[in-house]
Design a protein around this motif. Structure first.
Motif, PDB file in Angstrom:
ATOM      1  N   ARG A  70     -23.478 -37.111 -32.548  1.00 57.18           N
ATOM      2  CA  ARG A  70     -22.583 -36.817 -33.671  1.00 57.18           C
ATOM      3  C   ARG A  70     -22.348 -38.084 -34.483  1.00 57.18           C
ATOM      4  N   GLU A  71     -22.119 -37.888 -35.779  1.00 60.65           N
ATOM      5  CA  GLU A  71     -21.794 -38.974 -36.696  1.00 60.65           C
ATOM      6  C   GLU A  71     -22.800 -40.117 -36.628  1.00 60.65           C
ATOM      7  N   GLY A  72     -24.090 -39.736 -36.526  1.00 57.06           N
ATOM      8  CA  GLY A  72     -25.143 -40.742 -36.546  1.00 57.06           C
ATOM      9  C   GLY A  72     -25.329 -41.505 -35.258  1.00 57.06           C
ATOM     10  N   ARG A  73     -24.712 -41.025 -34.169  1.00 55.65           N
ATOM     11  CA  ARG A  73     -24.820 -41.736 -32.897  1.00 55.65           C
ATOM     12  C   ARG A  73     -25.152 -40.762 -31.771  1.00 55.65           C
ATOM     13  N   ALA A  74     -25.813 -41.283 -30.748  1.00 62.04           N
ATOM     14  CA  ALA A  74     -26.077 -40.523 -29.524  1.00 62.04           C
ATOM     15  C   ALA A  74     -25.416 -41.254 -28.366  1.00 62.04           C
ATOM     16  N   GLY A  75     -24.800 -40.491 -27.466  1.00 63.95           N
ATOM     17  CA  GLY A  75     -24.118 -41.139 -26.355  1.00 63.95           C
ATOM     18  C   GLY A  75     -23.987 -40.239 -25.146  1.00 63.95           C
ATOM     19  N   LEU A  76     -23.735 -40.846 -24.005  1.00 62.88           N
ATOM     20  CA  LEU A  76     -23.534 -40.133 -22.755  1.00 62.88           C
ATOM     21  C   LEU A  76     -22.070 -40.253 -22.360  1.00 62.88           C
TER      22      LEU A  76
END
Length: 338
Positions: free
Chosen positions: A256-262
């Motif tokens: 989301r919002e240009g980012r990927a995360g765990l």
């Protein structure tokens, strides 16, 4: 059906009651007690369990086949010894007792009884990722182990948390885990003190614990208890032919919002939820039909206490502290590699 009495109906006690009541099979909680009689009465009324005024009364209850001890640490020795005297299996949340001398008294009482009754709540042995790590190691895929890198990170800790607790309350899980992982005892402990985290106030945080295994493997454990971003447990074994590491702790990836995360677990309950379920289910299955508990033993609780004490001494002295154990009774000879 194993009928269980629970001593201590605080947070961890209620969580274990929940799993034994709603998740697991072959078990029924028939009795509870707590130093706070009001809480015990509320919990007991909710699940239809008898409410006892004391732990001694609960252990003596003929409707209790096995005991789960989740009370304040300094009471563990009393309740575990009473359970052994009554001949009833007892699951004790860590620590087994608050001193190595008390742990040794429990070992001696169990040996005198003649068979195993005690299991200690070191749940990492039941975590799927850790079991896969051990399977890969034991299979020989990476050759002989040389090093293990670990991290034990908490977002924050309560205000009463003291620097020694980074070892005795947090890293003690790694201390038990590496004994199980490598099937041998810890020979010596050192502690290195890096720059202090400004979020920890007067607490010395982080710490770097160095464990020397009897077979020559070196284990480093980063202990950070004010890391802010979440609860993060890591482990990687370096072998002669390769490495094996714990996988990502969350199976989803958020974009989301240009980012990927765990997502990172908030605390130990979220990270090891399934490990607790497996731990208790295997304990219940072992007891069914009169069997003995097969998980972490009184000797494991004692050995972890001695290594933790060595770690505290190393933190205070800045030196290398050997881990000196009593002679291991035959009852527990096969316990470390189990």
């Amino acid at each position: 059906m194993i009928r269980v009495g629970v001593i201590g109906t605080g947070m961890i006690g209620q969580d274990h009651i929940r799993r034994m009541t709603t998740v697991l099979s072959g078990v029924r909680v028939t009795a509870v007690t707590d130093v706070d009689a009001r809480v015990a009465a509320e919990v007991g009324g909710r699940i239809g369990a008898a409410v006892h005024a004391t732990g001694a009364e609960l252990i003596a209850d003929p409707q209790v086949d096995a005991v789960v001890v989740c009370s304040w640490g300094p009471t563990h020795e009393e309740y575990v010894l009473a359970s052994i005297t009554a001949g009833k299996p007892v699951f004790c949340e860590k620590p087994l007792a608050t001193t190595q001398e008390a742990c040794l008294r429990i070992v001696e009482a169990e040996v005198a009884h003649g068979n195993r009754l005690v299991q200690v709540g070191y749940m990492r042995r039941y975590d799927f990722a850790y079991r896969q790590l051990k399977h890969a190691l034991d299979s020989g895929q990476i050759g002989a182990p040389l090093l293990m890198h670990c991290a034990h990170r908490n977002a924050s800790v309560p205000g009463h948390f003291q620097k020694e607790m980074s070892i005795t309350d947090s890293a003690v899980h790694e201390i038990d885990m590496v004994r199980w992982m490598f099937g041998e005892e810890i020979a010596a402990v050192r502690v290195l003190v890096p720059r202090r985290n400004r979020h920890g106030g007067d607490l010395q945080d982080p710490l770097l614990l160095i464990l020397e295994m009897a077979g020559g493997v070196l284990v480093d454990v980063e202990i950070s208890v004010n890391i802010r971003y979440g609860y993060d447990i890591r482990g990687e074994i370096v072998g002669e032919d390769g490495t094996v590491a714990l996988g990502v702790q969350n199976p989803i990836e958020v974009r989301r919002e240009g980012r990927a995360g765990l997502p990172v677990p908030a605390d130990w309950r979220e990270r090891f939820l399934q490990a607790y379920d497996v731990e208790f289910q295997e304990w219940i299955h072992a007891l069914a039909g009169g069997g003995q508990p097969l998980g972490p033993s009184s000797w494991d609780g004692y050995a972890a206490a001695v290594a933790s004490d060595a770690g505290v001494e190393a933190l205070r002295s800045g030196g290398r502290v050997p881990v000196v154990l009593a002679e291991q009774p035959k009852l527990y000879v096969a316990e470390v590699p189990a």
